[in-house]
Design an enzyme around this catalytic site. Sequence first.
Site, PDB file in Angstrom:
ATOM      1  N   GLY A   1      -8.038  -2.584 -15.521  1.00 37.53           N
ATOM      2  CA  GLY A   1      -9.062  -3.363 -16.218  1.00 37.53           C
ATOM      3  C   GLY A   1      -8.707  -4.806 -16.479  1.00 37.53           C
ATOM      4  O   GLY A   1      -9.277  -5.424 -17.386  1.00 37.53           O
TER       5      GLY A   1
ATOM      6  N   GLY B   1      -8.048   7.790   0.536  1.00 36.84           N
ATOM      7  CA  GLY B   1      -7.367   8.887   1.237  1.00 36.84           C
ATOM      8  C   GLY B   1      -6.056   8.480   1.881  1.00 36.84           C
ATOM      9  O   GLY B   1      -5.681   9.005   2.936  1.00 36.84           O
ATOM     10  N   LEU B   2      -5.384   7.521   1.231  1.00 37.47           N
ATOM     11  CA  LEU B   2      -4.046   7.090   1.677  1.00 37.47           C
ATOM     12  C   LEU B   2      -3.984   6.526   3.100  1.00 37.47           C
ATOM     13  O   LEU B   2      -3.053   6.842   3.849  1.00 37.47           O
ATOM     14  CB  LEU B   2      -3.042   8.249   1.536  1.00 37.47           C
ATOM     15  CG  LEU B   2      -2.276   8.311   0.239  1.00 37.47           C
ATOM     16  CD1 LEU B   2      -1.434   9.598   0.162  1.00 37.47           C
ATOM     17  CD2 LEU B   2      -1.332   7.114   0.098  1.00 37.47           C
TER      18      LEU B   2
ATOM     19  N   LYS C   1       0.854  -1.202   0.000  1.00 38.29           N
ATOM     20  CA  LYS C   1       0.000   0.000   0.000  1.00 38.29           C
ATOM     21  C   LYS C   1       0.886   1.248   0.000  1.00 38.29           C
ATOM     22  O   LYS C   1       1.857   1.321   0.761  1.00 38.29           O
ATOM     23  CB  LYS C   1      -0.891  -0.001   1.254  1.00 38.29           C
ATOM     24  CG  LYS C   1      -1.701   1.281   1.472  1.00 38.29           C
ATOM     25  CD  LYS C   1      -2.786   1.489   0.436  1.00 38.29           C
ATOM     26  CE  LYS C   1      -3.490   2.850   0.612  1.00 38.29           C
ATOM     27  NZ  LYS C   1      -4.318   3.193  -0.566  1.00 38.29           N
TER      28      LYS C   1
ATOM     29  N   CYS D   1      -1.776   9.840  -6.678  1.00 39.31           N
ATOM     30  CA  CYS D   1      -2.899   9.606  -5.776  1.00 39.31           C
ATOM     31  C   CYS D   1      -3.963  10.694  -5.962  1.00 39.31           C
ATOM     32  O   CYS D   1      -3.680  11.874  -5.780  1.00 39.31           O
ATOM     33  CB  CYS D   1      -2.441   9.612  -4.328  1.00 39.31           C
ATOM     34  SG  CYS D   1      -3.855   9.481  -3.211  1.00 39.31           S
TER      35      CYS D   1
ATOM     36  N   THR E   1      -8.998  -3.896  -9.102  1.00 38.50           N
ATOM     37  CA  THR E   1     -10.420  -4.126  -8.824  1.00 38.50           C
ATOM     38  C   THR E   1     -10.783  -5.615  -8.813  1.00 38.50           C
ATOM     39  O   THR E   1     -11.463  -6.093  -7.895  1.00 38.50           O
ATOM     40  CB  THR E   1     -11.277  -3.383  -9.870  1.00 38.50           C
ATOM     41  OG1 THR E   1     -11.030  -1.973  -9.753  1.00 38.50           O
ATOM     42  CG2 THR E   1     -12.760  -3.647  -9.656  1.00 38.50           C
TER      43      THR E   1
HETATM   44  C1  DHB Z   1      -5.072   6.187  -2.768  1.00 37.19           C
HETATM   45  C2  DHB Z   1      -5.584   6.036  -4.038  1.00 37.19           C
HETATM   46  C3  DHB Z   1      -4.718   5.972  -5.092  1.00 37.19           C
HETATM   47  O1  DHB Z   1      -5.169   5.806  -6.375  1.00 37.19           O
HETATM   48  C4  DHB Z   1      -3.364   6.088  -4.884  1.00 37.19           C
HETATM   49  O2  DHB Z   1      -2.527   6.041  -5.913  1.00 37.19           O
HETATM   50  C5  DHB Z   1      -2.858   6.239  -3.609  1.00 37.19           C
HETATM   51  C6  DHB Z   1      -3.728   6.287  -2.555  1.00 37.19           C
HETATM   52  C7  DHB Z   1      -5.981   6.258  -1.650  1.00 37.19           C
HETATM   53  O3  DHB Z   1      -7.047   6.865  -1.774  1.00 37.19           O
HETATM   54  O4  DHB Z   1      -5.639   5.715  -0.581  1.00 37.19           O
END
Ligand code: DHB
Length: 311
Positions: free
Chosen positions: A249, A72-73, A45, A131, A271
């Site tokens: 995709g 939101g990371l 992550k 992000c 996904t």
């Molecule tokens: C999040 C979403 C992203 O697409 C990314 O590259 C990094 C963080 C997120 O919302 O946590």
Amino acid sequence: MISTATKIADFNFGNCLMNAAGVYCMTREELAEIEASAAGSFVTKTATLEARTGNPEPRYADTHLGSINSMGLPNKGFNYYLDYVTELQKQADTKNHFLSLVGMSQKETHTILKQVQASDYQGLVELNLSCPNVPGKPQIAYDFETTEEILSQVFSYYKKPLGVKLPPYFDIVHFDQAAAVFNTFPLAFVNCINSIGNGLVVDDEAVVIKPKNGFGGIGGDYVKPTALANVHAFYQRLNPSIQIIGTGGVKSGRDAFEHILCGASMVQIGTALHQEGPAIFERITKELKDIMADKGYETLEDFRGQLKYMN
Ligand code: DHB
């Protein structure tokens, strides 16, 4: 013998399929499940200097054609992931991994990367320039000047293999401009694409996620043509030393095949992994190998980048 093995920089992978950052990679337990699956690697992550709780829930929703998220990371802080990949690196039969990182500011990005440079970790880093979900923070890679500035500073001290995660671009001029910037740096790879940022899904009369009044990054079936276009556009434009990771995709062997045909050396699943779980890697690997067998291809090199045009 048909093989889906691949290589990024000097790192070998027994399979070209792996998770996309953000899916199945928040905790050691999830990462261990990917490690134990048929995936060739995992990416952690995207992590910041300090742990974050992220945006309010619900912040992810599956839809008929894919997903929308505004996480939101949320993450456990980069040391949590750095410790885990460094620990795995010491094991004899380990896979190679990707550590996904970004700071909440340029200064924080450099603080993190300087610590990774000074650490025992010898694996790959994916710097996330894309992000879309932190309120008030635009996607870095849509600003070419800032991207150039960050990368020049990073490569002045960072000497380990590093690539970047990119947002989708939608204009040929932007492919040209972005590639011109990336070609001036010793990047190991670019990863195309992150989610299509700031879509909106409506169910009955309401949004389906809470943050940002329902706006969020779109993944799944919606994004495959955009992902393939970005993979191929960068495959055509980047120095051959900069490899492409294809993301977007992928839910079948056919989708993975198309990414590789467009130029991808490794293919990530977001996904569909969220929807199906880590057993997906075995299924898609088999489907990809069946397609390769039908076409008489034994390795990815036999068809990577060999997309046929009409004349
Ligand atoms: C999040 C979403 C992203 O697409 C990314 O590259 C990094 C963080 C997120 O919302 O946590």
